[in-house]
Design a protein around this motif. Sequence first.
Motif, mmCIF file in Angstrom:
data_model
loop_
_atom_site.group_PDB
_atom_site.id
_atom_site.type_symbol
_atom_site.label_atom_id
_atom_site.label_comp_id
_atom_site.label_asym_id
_atom_site.label_seq_id
_atom_site.Cartn_x
_atom_site.Cartn_y
_atom_site.Cartn_z
ATOM 1 N N VAL A 43 0.837 -1.204 0.000
ATOM 2 C CA VAL A 43 0.000 0.000 0.000
ATOM 3 C C VAL A 43 0.872 1.254 0.000
ATOM 4 O O VAL A 43 0.664 2.190 -0.794
ATOM 5 C CB VAL A 43 -0.948 0.013 1.226
ATOM 6 C CG1 VAL A 43 -1.658 1.361 1.335
ATOM 7 C CG2 VAL A 43 -1.959 -1.119 1.126
ATOM 8 N N TYR A 46 2.703 1.790 -3.418
ATOM 9 C CA TYR A 46 1.822 2.284 -4.478
ATOM 10 C C TYR A 46 1.410 3.735 -4.227
ATOM 11 O O TYR A 46 1.295 4.536 -5.167
ATOM 12 C CB TYR A 46 0.584 1.402 -4.616
ATOM 13 C CG TYR A 46 0.812 0.164 -5.468
ATOM 14 C CD1 TYR A 46 1.388 0.262 -6.732
ATOM 15 C CD2 TYR A 46 0.422 -1.095 -5.015
ATOM 16 C CE1 TYR A 46 1.594 -0.866 -7.515
ATOM 17 C CE2 TYR A 46 0.620 -2.233 -5.789
ATOM 18 C CZ TYR A 46 1.207 -2.114 -7.040
ATOM 19 O OH TYR A 46 1.414 -3.226 -7.822
ATOM 20 N N GLU A 47 1.159 4.093 -2.978
ATOM 21 C CA GLU A 47 0.802 5.484 -2.665
ATOM 22 C C GLU A 47 1.954 6.421 -3.013
ATOM 23 O O GLU A 47 1.745 7.505 -3.572
ATOM 24 C CB GLU A 47 0.440 5.609 -1.192
ATOM 25 C CG GLU A 47 -0.920 5.013 -0.846
ATOM 26 C CD GLU A 47 -1.234 5.083 0.640
ATOM 27 O OE1 GLU A 47 -2.421 4.958 0.994
ATOM 28 O OE2 GLU A 47 -0.281 5.251 1.447
ATOM 29 N N ALA A 55 -3.115 1.016 -4.871
ATOM 30 C CA ALA A 55 -2.957 1.124 -3.410
ATOM 31 C C ALA A 55 -4.240 0.696 -2.715
ATOM 32 O O ALA A 55 -4.210 -0.002 -1.689
ATOM 33 C CB ALA A 55 -2.585 2.552 -3.026
ATOM 34 N N GLN A 59 -4.887 -2.408 -0.198
ATOM 35 C CA GLN A 59 -5.457 -2.178 1.131
ATOM 36 C C GLN A 59 -6.599 -3.152 1.395
ATOM 37 O O GLN A 59 -6.761 -3.640 2.520
ATOM 38 C CB GLN A 59 -5.951 -0.737 1.252
ATOM 39 C CG GLN A 59 -6.289 -0.338 2.681
ATOM 40 C CD GLN A 59 -6.514 1.158 2.819
ATOM 41 O OE1 GLN A 59 -7.063 1.804 1.925
ATOM 42 N NE2 GLN A 59 -6.063 1.727 3.931
#
Length: 442
Positions: A43, A46-47, A55, A59
Amino acid sequence: MLPPAAADAESLEIAAQVQDIEARLLLSQGQAESAAVTWEAVVIAYEQSGDLSLAQQAQLSQAQALQSAGFYRRSVDLLTALTTRLSAQPPSELSVRAALSLGEAFRLTGALAEAETQFQTSLQGAESLSLADLASAVYLNLGNLTRLQTESSRGQAADYYQQAITRAASPWFRIQAQLAQLDWWIAEAHWQDAYHLVSVLWEEIATLPLNPTNVYAQIELVEHLQAIRQATLTTLIDLAIANFDGLADTAWTAFVSQTFAAEPDSLRSSYADSQSIPEQSLWTALDRQFLPLADMATRLATLRRTAQALGNAQAEATILGALGNLYEQVEDWDAAAQVTQAGLVLAQSYNLVQVTYGLQAQLGRIQLAQGDRSAAISAYQASVQTLQVMRADVVAVSSEAQYSFQKSIEPIYRELATLLLEEGNEGTSADNLKHVLGEDIL
């Protein structure tokens, strides 16, 4: 050549993809908590790369892994935040899945009204996007939810399960719904319906690719088969005893023990040889169709090899426990003890407490049948100690888990209490029993 920012984003995405594969592998091996930790890193990666869509998908995977590991409230917190963000976007498969997972998390934590709201939201999205399998999954969960609600509404569960079966587009979603329906038939003692369905599933489920989910489904199916078989034999014994009231002499006792401890083929032969036992249409019909235990053992052996190939220790330990239970049913106590002990060693080596306590109790039951009371008491005491470790986590999170937990542990506590009382030692006073078994059990 890529600009530095683009190069960094690409590196982050590659790292995230590698970690996503690692997390899926960990989950397939039964290591849900480690998988959740790894997805948390996915997560973040990707963020940082700017890909918020991936993301959000990671999650959801993280929250589902937390549920599998028993961290229900952390799962609720993550999913609540995720569904809030997704609600500001157009409906999507991800938003449908997130609402469904949040509903499951609410159900597991006892928030039944909130669970139903999320399931209805998920169902509406699945219908609008024509996602048939997800609609099937929602109906399955509505059935499970209904069984926790008022007695008058429990009958709706069968309708929801049938809807789940009807709506499923893929074989796997249909089989999941059928397994839930089978569990319902058994819980409601609809034995004829249950046996018809289990016979269909026995053939269908073997045609699907073997993966961790399929392995657990087949273990569940074997356990359901054992429950139906035990109910059949117990009822046949009761019917026979009722029809021979007053004739329970030594010969009759021997006849009953030999007849009903036998395999189904032997059982049928005994019926054919005796003109005195009346034909009981439902139960004898079930017995005549029943799968031999050898077929169940063969299926479990195949599943064990699959679990080993997948590196899933939890599945393998569970399979060994089921196989040990089959040996119990035919009173091959040495084999039952050996297989159960193997499963126990495996479960303990991976700290699988949710599997360990049941195997410890099963070993105690087998050792008692072998006449080794001291070893049986030690095994039951070890099971109780494992349960004490689990209790705090279960009580802290899930009302459904609390009910299931209490239902599964009560026989273990009662059996240990009985053994301790029968021993007649100083340690069997009421105060000492409360100390051994727990204040809230007695």
